[in-house]
Structures are given as structure tokens and as C-alpha cells.
Motif scaffolding. Sequence first.
Motif, PDB file in Angstrom:
ATOM      1  N   HIS A 107     -22.827 -31.251 -40.259  1.00 16.32           N
ATOM      2  CA  HIS A 107     -23.858 -32.276 -40.378  1.00 16.32           C
ATOM      3  C   HIS A 107     -23.559 -33.129 -41.595  1.00 16.32           C
ATOM      4  CE1 HIS A 107     -25.187 -28.967 -42.934  1.00 16.32           C
ATOM      5  NE2 HIS A 107     -25.897 -29.846 -43.636  1.00 16.32           N
ATOM      6  N   GLY A 108     -24.263 -34.251 -41.732  1.00 13.66           N
ATOM      7  CA  GLY A 108     -23.918 -35.204 -42.765  1.00 13.66           C
ATOM      8  C   GLY A 108     -24.956 -35.354 -43.859  1.00 13.66           C
ATOM      9  N   HIS A 109     -24.480 -35.776 -45.050  1.00 10.74           N
ATOM     10  CA  HIS A 109     -25.339 -36.129 -46.183  1.00 10.74           C
ATOM     11  C   HIS A 109     -24.781 -37.398 -46.825  1.00 10.74           C
ATOM     12  CE1 HIS A 109     -27.526 -32.284 -46.323  1.00 10.74           C
ATOM     13  NE2 HIS A 109     -26.350 -31.695 -46.110  1.00 10.74           N
ATOM     14  N   GLN A 110     -25.663 -38.137 -47.493  1.00 11.57           N
ATOM     15  CA  GLN A 110     -25.263 -39.284 -48.299  1.00 11.57           C
ATOM     16  C   GLN A 110     -26.069 -39.296 -49.588  1.00 11.57           C
ATOM     17  OE1 GLN A 110     -25.821 -42.599 -45.396  1.00 11.57           O
ATOM     18  NE2 GLN A 110     -23.754 -43.212 -46.013  1.00 11.57           N
ATOM     19  N   ASN A 111     -25.419 -39.730 -50.672  1.00  9.51           N
ATOM     20  CA  ASN A 111     -26.104 -40.001 -51.938  1.00  9.51           C
ATOM     21  C   ASN A 111     -27.023 -38.851 -52.364  1.00  9.51           C
ATOM     22  OD1 ASN A 111     -24.908 -42.599 -52.216  1.00  9.51           O
ATOM     23  ND2 ASN A 111     -26.341 -43.360 -50.667  1.00  9.51           N
ATOM     24  N   MET A 112     -26.420 -37.675 -52.462  1.00 11.05           N
ATOM     25  CA  MET A 112     -27.145 -36.497 -52.911  1.00 11.05           C
ATOM     26  C   MET A 112     -26.168 -35.560 -53.611  1.00 11.05           C
ATOM     27  SD  MET A 112     -30.355 -35.605 -52.831  1.00 11.05           S
ATOM     28  CE  MET A 112     -30.954 -36.547 -51.428  1.00 11.05           C
ATOM     29  N   GLU A 113     -26.625 -34.943 -54.724  1.00 12.68           N
ATOM     30  CA  GLU A 113     -25.872 -33.898 -55.396  1.00 12.68           C
ATOM     31  C   GLU A 113     -26.436 -32.564 -54.914  1.00 12.68           C
ATOM     32  OE1 GLU A 113     -23.309 -34.977 -58.034  1.00 12.68           O
ATOM     33  OE2 GLU A 113     -23.733 -36.475 -56.492  1.00 12.68           O
ATOM     34  N   ILE A 114     -25.610 -31.743 -54.270  1.00 10.30           N
ATOM     35  CA  ILE A 114     -26.080 -30.521 -53.622  1.00 10.30           C
ATOM     36  C   ILE A 114     -25.402 -29.310 -54.266  1.00 10.30           C
ATOM     37  CG2 ILE A 114     -26.237 -29.247 -51.462  1.00 10.30           C
ATOM     38  CD1 ILE A 114     -26.310 -31.952 -50.020  1.00 10.30           C
ATOM     39  N   ILE A 115     -26.212 -28.434 -54.828  1.00  6.41           N
ATOM     40  CA  ILE A 115     -25.744 -27.237 -55.525  1.00  6.41           C
ATOM     41  C   ILE A 115     -26.122 -26.014 -54.697  1.00  6.41           C
ATOM     42  CG2 ILE A 115     -25.966 -25.853 -57.631  1.00  6.41           C
ATOM     43  CD1 ILE A 115     -27.006 -28.533 -58.946  1.00  6.41           C
ATOM     44  N   THR A 116     -25.168 -25.131 -54.483  1.00  6.62           N
ATOM     45  CA  THR A 116     -25.429 -23.872 -53.780  1.00  6.62           C
ATOM     46  C   THR A 116     -25.144 -22.713 -54.722  1.00  6.62           C
ATOM     47  OG1 THR A 116     -24.813 -24.887 -51.668  1.00  6.62           O
ATOM     48  CG2 THR A 116     -24.926 -22.483 -51.748  1.00  6.62           C
ATOM     49  N   TYR A 117     -26.181 -21.932 -55.011  1.00  3.75           N
ATOM     50  CA  TYR A 117     -26.098 -20.785 -55.920  1.00  3.75           C
ATOM     51  C   TYR A 117     -26.282 -19.535 -55.067  1.00  3.75           C
ATOM     52  CZ  TYR A 117     -27.129 -17.852 -60.029  1.00  3.75           C
ATOM     53  OH  TYR A 117     -27.117 -16.892 -61.005  1.00  3.75           O
ATOM     54  N   VAL A 118     -25.195 -18.780 -54.871  1.00  2.96           N
ATOM     55  CA  VAL A 118     -25.226 -17.622 -53.981  1.00  2.96           C
ATOM     56  C   VAL A 118     -25.726 -16.398 -54.745  1.00  2.96           C
ATOM     57  CG1 VAL A 118     -23.908 -16.195 -52.387  1.00  2.96           C
ATOM     58  CG2 VAL A 118     -23.320 -18.617 -52.659  1.00  2.96           C
ATOM     59  N   ARG A 119     -26.771 -15.769 -54.236  1.00  3.74           N
ATOM     60  CA  ARG A 119     -27.382 -14.610 -54.898  1.00  3.74           C
ATOM     61  C   ARG A 119     -26.891 -13.290 -54.313  1.00  3.74           C
ATOM     62  NH1 ARG A 119     -32.650 -14.908 -53.323  1.00  3.74           N
ATOM     63  NH2 ARG A 119     -33.256 -13.365 -54.877  1.00  3.74           N
ATOM     64  N   LYS A 120     -26.632 -13.276 -53.001  1.00  4.86           N
ATOM     65  CA  LYS A 120     -26.178 -12.056 -52.324  1.00  4.86           C
ATOM     66  C   LYS A 120     -25.345 -12.477 -51.116  1.00  4.86           C
ATOM     67  CE  LYS A 120     -27.919  -7.918 -49.933  1.00  4.86           C
ATOM     68  NZ  LYS A 120     -29.137  -7.232 -49.444  1.00  4.86           N
ATOM     69  N   GLY A 121     -24.251 -11.746 -50.872  1.00  6.98           N
ATOM     70  CA  GLY A 121     -23.402 -12.069 -49.739  1.00  6.98           C
ATOM     71  C   GLY A 121     -22.437 -13.197 -50.053  1.00  6.98           C
ATOM     72  N   THR A 122     -22.059 -13.954 -49.018  1.00  6.08           N
ATOM     73  CA  THR A 122     -21.111 -15.053 -49.170  1.00  6.08           C
ATOM     74  C   THR A 122     -21.528 -16.226 -48.283  1.00  6.08           C
ATOM     75  OG1 THR A 122     -19.678 -14.239 -47.391  1.00  6.08           O
ATOM     76  CG2 THR A 122     -19.168 -13.489 -49.633  1.00  6.08           C
ATOM     77  N   ILE A 123     -21.023 -17.415 -48.625  1.00  2.93           N
ATOM     78  CA  ILE A 123     -21.204 -18.587 -47.769  1.00  2.93           C
ATOM     79  C   ILE A 123     -19.857 -19.307 -47.686  1.00  2.93           C
ATOM     80  CG2 ILE A 123     -21.898 -20.257 -49.539  1.00  2.93           C
ATOM     81  CD1 ILE A 123     -23.660 -19.840 -46.160  1.00  2.93           C
ATOM     82  N   PHE A 124     -19.508 -19.753 -46.479  1.00  2.00           N
ATOM     83  CA  PHE A 124     -18.231 -20.439 -46.263  1.00  2.00           C
ATOM     84  C   PHE A 124     -18.492 -21.913 -46.014  1.00  2.00           C
ATOM     85  CE2 PHE A 124     -14.746 -21.999 -43.574  1.00  2.00           C
ATOM     86  CZ  PHE A 124     -13.655 -21.670 -44.363  1.00  2.00           C
ATOM     87  N   HIS A 125     -17.874 -22.760 -46.825  1.00  2.00           N
ATOM     88  CA  HIS A 125     -18.011 -24.215 -46.733  1.00  2.00           C
ATOM     89  C   HIS A 125     -16.779 -24.816 -46.085  1.00  2.00           C
ATOM     90  CE1 HIS A 125     -18.666 -28.406 -48.210  1.00  2.00           C
ATOM     91  NE2 HIS A 125     -17.348 -28.395 -48.285  1.00  2.00           N
ATOM     92  N   GLU A 126     -16.995 -25.816 -45.224  1.00  3.56           N
ATOM     93  CA  GLU A 126     -15.910 -26.616 -44.662  1.00  3.56           C
ATOM     94  C   GLU A 126     -16.414 -28.033 -44.482  1.00  3.56           C
ATOM     95  OE1 GLU A 126     -12.683 -26.523 -40.961  1.00  3.56           O
ATOM     96  OE2 GLU A 126     -14.324 -25.066 -41.042  1.00  3.56           O
ATOM     97  N   ASP A 127     -15.582 -29.045 -44.815  1.00  2.00           N
ATOM     98  CA  ASP A 127     -16.020 -30.429 -44.667  1.00  2.00           C
ATOM     99  C   ASP A 127     -14.918 -31.307 -44.086  1.00  2.00           C
ATOM    100  OD1 ASP A 127     -14.369 -31.491 -46.828  1.00  2.00           O
ATOM    101  OD2 ASP A 127     -15.804 -30.644 -48.241  1.00  2.00           O
ATOM    102  N   HIS A 128     -15.274 -32.556 -43.777  1.00  2.00           N
ATOM    103  CA  HIS A 128     -14.339 -33.461 -43.106  1.00  2.00           C
ATOM    104  C   HIS A 128     -13.239 -33.964 -44.051  1.00  2.00           C
ATOM    105  CE1 HIS A 128     -16.433 -36.841 -45.073  1.00  2.00           C
ATOM    106  NE2 HIS A 128     -15.458 -37.624 -44.635  1.00  2.00           N
ATOM    107  N   LEU A 129     -13.337 -33.650 -45.345  1.00  2.00           N
ATOM    108  CA  LEU A 129     -12.309 -34.010 -46.303  1.00  2.00           C
ATOM    109  C   LEU A 129     -11.239 -32.919 -46.429  1.00  2.00           C
ATOM    110  CD1 LEU A 129     -14.615 -35.420 -49.125  1.00  2.00           C
ATOM    111  CD2 LEU A 129     -13.403 -36.711 -47.355  1.00  2.00           C
TER     112      LEU A 129
END
Length: 235
Positions: A57-79
Motif C-alpha cells: 500500500h502507499g503513503h505520501q508526506n509522512m515520517e513513519i517509525i516502527t518500534y518492534v516490542r516482541k517478535g519481528t516485522i518484515f518490510h518490503e517496498d517498491h524501491l
Amino acid sequence: MIDIRPFETLGRFSNDWLNARYHFSFAGYNNPSRNGVGPLLVWNDDEIQPGKGFPMHGHQNMEIITYVRKGTIFHEDHLSNKGLTPAGDIQVMSAGSGILHSEYNHGSEATTLFQIWLQPSAEGLPPRWEQKAFAARDYQGGFRALVSGQQQYPEALHIHQDATLFGTHLAKGDSLKQTIGHDRQGYLVVAAGQVDLNGSSLGERAGALIQKEEFLELTALENTEVLFFDLPVSC
């Protein structure tokens, strides 16, 4: 002025894979008295089930912070950025002129994380993504800058905003005092444990809006992890 927001008073959403709590108005949760703090617009407390997540999904003009507390998260983007962020680590995405990304929990246990959005200081900036590991021992007993747009914190992950996310781990009985500038305000969240904040008790996953205060004084009532976003009054 300190406005304490107990966990049970937060906005909420749940389906078969996501259990979310909202510190500020977001999506279908609309609370006129909780519409963000300065540039800080979103602080979501998410629990994502194994094998599930947010599709591209898409975002524009936003600073997005992800703070992982437990487990893992996998990020992938169009760049072509890809990265696995485990508990204790942080990722930052500047959506800028536009970015498409997905976030999934590919692990075997539920992932819990904070997702925090800020309005950037300028629009149309080049999109970017990065992550960084932070060892708890590096900010045991004192605030450490984790994410910042201020030059005095070059070791922090960068955002395009005059704001700094601090973190600390306090052992039971430890105290910490932080001065707040007269032109600043903040939002504090107890990631784990329980603290006394300027004479008021905050439980786990509670938040507190802090305005027109000269300082914060924290005392850990049990082993505690705290995040504090120092923010401009105007943006």
C-alpha cells in the motif's frame, strides 16, 4: 499539564489477524480530544498474528517509525528495500513524494509493535527506508535518542522533523529527570512495566500528553521501558 491516557481508554480495532489500539484518532476511531500532538499524528499499538500483515500500500508526506516490542516485522517496498526488524530494533520510512510498501509477520509468534507517524517539515522529499539495532544496555537508566531530526543526535535514525524519540530502560526503583524546553511539548508511552510520572502512576501501554511542564521525573515502580517523543509546540 499532564493528561494521562490509560491503555483501556485508547481507541481500538480488531479483526482475525490484527489487534490494534490507537492513542490518537485514526481510521474509524475519531476522538476530537485526541487528534495528535503538534506534528505527531499517529501512535498505534499493534499486535499482528503469525503469517499476517499489511499488504502493499502507499503513503505520501509522512515520517513513519516502527518500534518492534516482541517478535519481528518484515518490510518490503517498491524501491527494492527489504529488511527484517526484530524486537528492540527500529525502522524509519520517509514516505516523501510517495512509497509503496508492505509489512508482514513471517514469524511463529504474534508481533507487537508501535507504529508512529509524524508530519514532515517539508513535502515532496525523496522517499527512503532504514533500520537500526539498539541494545537495551545502551540506554539503561537514561534517555537515549533513537529517532531524531535534530543535529545534536547524529547517532539516531533520521526523520524530517524537529522532534526526537527518546527511549529508556529503568530497573525497579530507578529515577530519571528530563528537562523540557519552554517551546516544547511531548508524548510519553510506557512500553513495559509501570512508572510514576511527576507524581502520577502510568501502567503498561498507557500514554501521557505533556504540555507546559518544565521537566519530566520518572520513577520505575517495576522494571520499565519508556518512550518519550519531544515535540515542537508548533510545526
